[in-house]
Design an enzyme around this catalytic site. Structure first.
Site, PDB file in Angstrom:
ATOM      1  CG  HIS A 257      -6.466  -1.540   0.795  1.00 35.49           C
ATOM      2  ND1 HIS A 257      -5.795  -1.908   1.931  1.00 35.49           N
ATOM      3  CD2 HIS A 257      -6.609  -0.187   0.856  1.00 35.49           C
ATOM      4  CE1 HIS A 257      -5.554  -0.813   2.661  1.00 35.49           C
ATOM      5  NE2 HIS A 257      -6.033   0.247   2.023  1.00 35.49           N
ATOM      6  CG  ASP A 313      -8.170   5.699  -2.744  1.00 33.15           C
ATOM      7  OD1 ASP A 313      -8.469   6.661  -2.033  1.00 33.15           O
ATOM      8  OD2 ASP A 313      -7.230   4.922  -2.481  1.00 33.15           O
TER       9      ASP A 313
END
Lengths: 378, 378
Positions: A257, A313
């Protein structure tokens, strides 16, 4: 004339605005909305209450929440004209574009009240009712009247599954919506603010958010993670799949991320949900979960030294599958939840609006090129 | 953790990307596309050739221009399905949203070739054909087949007026389209790049551009200037109107620009066009022109010390009126011309793409607020 000529490409590390909506504590892997730990909100609050928190800056008292939920419920219904828009758009294009088309058309309808909050609430309320019917129409089913009394999460499960949702389905989706509601200024939210800074309307800002979230570098990760699990197919194939993937320099989807360098707090929460979902739903959901758990372990062993951990996710596809959301719609569910983050930022930015008008560093040909007639161009 | 905590609100003075497309020389009041003076391009080139210049970085040789124009012409036609989209959207919403709806639906259609240039050319070609028919449908007229052989400018005049355009109408619009084609990174173009930076598609970037240009601080100035001239009504009333307007601290519309602190070069060019338009069209156009000339003189006397001069939007309403564009569509014509600027920036940015992900400075409540059950909230 201007000060520095340094180019801030990607605006990495650049503070573009002040906001009281969320604090991303990258050091401790925590996320707070208005000071409240998002994991505690997911556990104890509802998406409706979190929407109030983001729009009004504090938790509501009971009568305030009741009034707010009442407004949301009345706006969750779709007029015949809105239903026609949904059907037209759903048949014509994909889910993100269909949502955007709805908001384009919606921007014409309401009396253009001066109070952006009314539009913000309307926009938040409609999102799930629209997406649920987009799913239906694109599967060749008849549209259905929203059921506002099921709440925003329950209504979306109902529209997608055509059944009164199981308690756990509503709770899971409600938690997911809370966890995705707000996350500072990623590209989609920043784009929405850029649009709003010209004093364009709330709906236009949402459309920009959708157009930006559509991009695979931003909103598509959950679907990519899902198809990765499907490709692996069996928990026992995880290690051999990973060996080959790393050898081929393929990315492990749902890892890493831009902001978090340690475990994403939302990922931690959704991982626990995925475990419960696997137990409750069994079957395919359980297989997906087992693949994910083994892939996480194997991948962390190889990637955590590079600061790569599973992000949210990585785990949501398992929960979405348990709820009954088809894989082509994961990004659109993310969008539904993020509508409130976009409009909360817009409303906040407008309190001290400043047109966003950056500069570019010119790198082209010297000025004063001679316009050579076309016959003489060599 | 991060370096500086200075907030660059509005991104004023911040360089966000490198670009070879245009140089805005604010000191000398000049604008160059790829080194070519935009006034010379308006005089000698065509919107089609300027589109080639912006997309390919150089002027075309004759066979290259012919091939490019051939592609544009074949894409200027609208399929029956595209025509249905235009009619649906035009009846449902305003011109900017209708254009956006068209691009939303268009993003589904083409074979998703890997070459963004094909989509860029398609997007540029369609814009005028769509807007011309949006105008028609919104006036209650039947849509009409585009006439690609009239060129992008001529075709738009034809669709709006239902007549083969006068030579001067086509030339005026062609010049206007050239002058508005590109202008660095105002909010709309920057928004389009933010969208593109997630690897979303060309059409989505255009939709973001439209949503952002819609805002009155960005794209609405020409219409505001037009209604200001209409309000004044008579050249002899200019001075008294201005006295009162300044006393009431109203803004003079079409004056001042975030970037130019001296005379906007595009304004200089369009002012000369407006003079010719007043002579050629006479009547109402002449009256508008005379009002504008007198207002410019009176306002410069009072405002130039504050660096406020007429910008391009001060003069375009007169030319638009001579061409036959109704006032509600000035911003949309601007958008049609700017489509090429948006897509040229996107294509350029993708050559070295970097996800745009800025930061916000958190100003909210301290983290770790206790979630008080709703019954206990005082």
């Amino acid at each position: 004339m201007e000060t520095a000529q340094r180019v801030y490409k990607g605006l990495e590390g650049v503070y573009v605005l002040e906001s009281s909506l969320c604090l991303i504590d990258t050091e401790h892997g925590k996320l707070y909305y208005l000071g409240y730990d998002v994991e505690e909100l997911a556990e104890k609050s509802s998406y409706e209450e979190v929407s109030y928190l983001l729009l009004h800056g504090r938790l509501p008292k009971r009568p305030e929440l009741e009034e707010f939920v009442g407004k949301l419920r009345s706006e969750m219904r779709l007029t015949p004209e809105e239903m026609r828009d949904v059907q037209y758009a759903a048949k014509r294009t994909g889910p993100m574009d269909a949502l955007a088309a709805f908001y384009l058309f919606a921007s014409k309808d309401p009396p253009q009240t001066k109070d952006p909050m009314e539009h913000a609430i309307r926009a938040v309320a409609k999102a799930g009712s629209v997406l649920g019917n987009v799913v239906r129409v694109q599967r060749g089913e008849e549209p259905m009247e929203p059921q506002p009394e099921l709440g925003i999460a329950g209504n979306l499960v109902y529209l997608v599954t055509s059944k009164k949702p199981e308690q756990y389905q509503t709770e899971f989706l409600d938690d997911i919506l809370i966890l995705h509601a707000e996350h500072g200024v990623p590209a989609s939210t920043f784009g929405a603010v850029v649009t709003a800074s010209t004093l364009s309307d709330i709906y236009s800002s949402i459309v920009t958010g959708l157009m930006t979230l559509k991009g695979p570098l931003h909103g598509g990760a959950a679907e990519a993670a899902y198809y990765q699990f499907v490709e692996i197919g069996d928990p026992n194939r995880v290690e051999s799949w990973l060996e080959r993937a790393l050898a081929e320099k393929r990315r492990v989807m749902g890892f890493g991320h831009r902001v978090y360098k340690i475990y994403d707090p939302r990922a931690r929460y959704v991982k626990a949900m995925a475990a419960r979902a696997a137990e409750l739903a069994g079957g395919r959901v359980k297989t997906l979960y087992e693949i994910a758990v083994r892939l996480e372990q194997a991948a962390i062993e190889r990637l955590s030294a590079r600061g790569l951990y599973p992000n949210v996710d990585f785990w949501t596809p398992i929960v979405y599958t348990a709820i009954g959301i088809p894989p082509g719609y994961f990004t659109a569910v993310f969008a539904v939840s993020r509508v409130v983050g976009w409009v909360a930022h817009v409303v906040e930015y407008w309190k001290d609006n400043r047109l966003i008008r950056p500069l570019h560093l010119y790198t082209g040909p010297e000025s004063g090129q001679r316009y050579v007639p076309i016959e003489e161009r060599g």
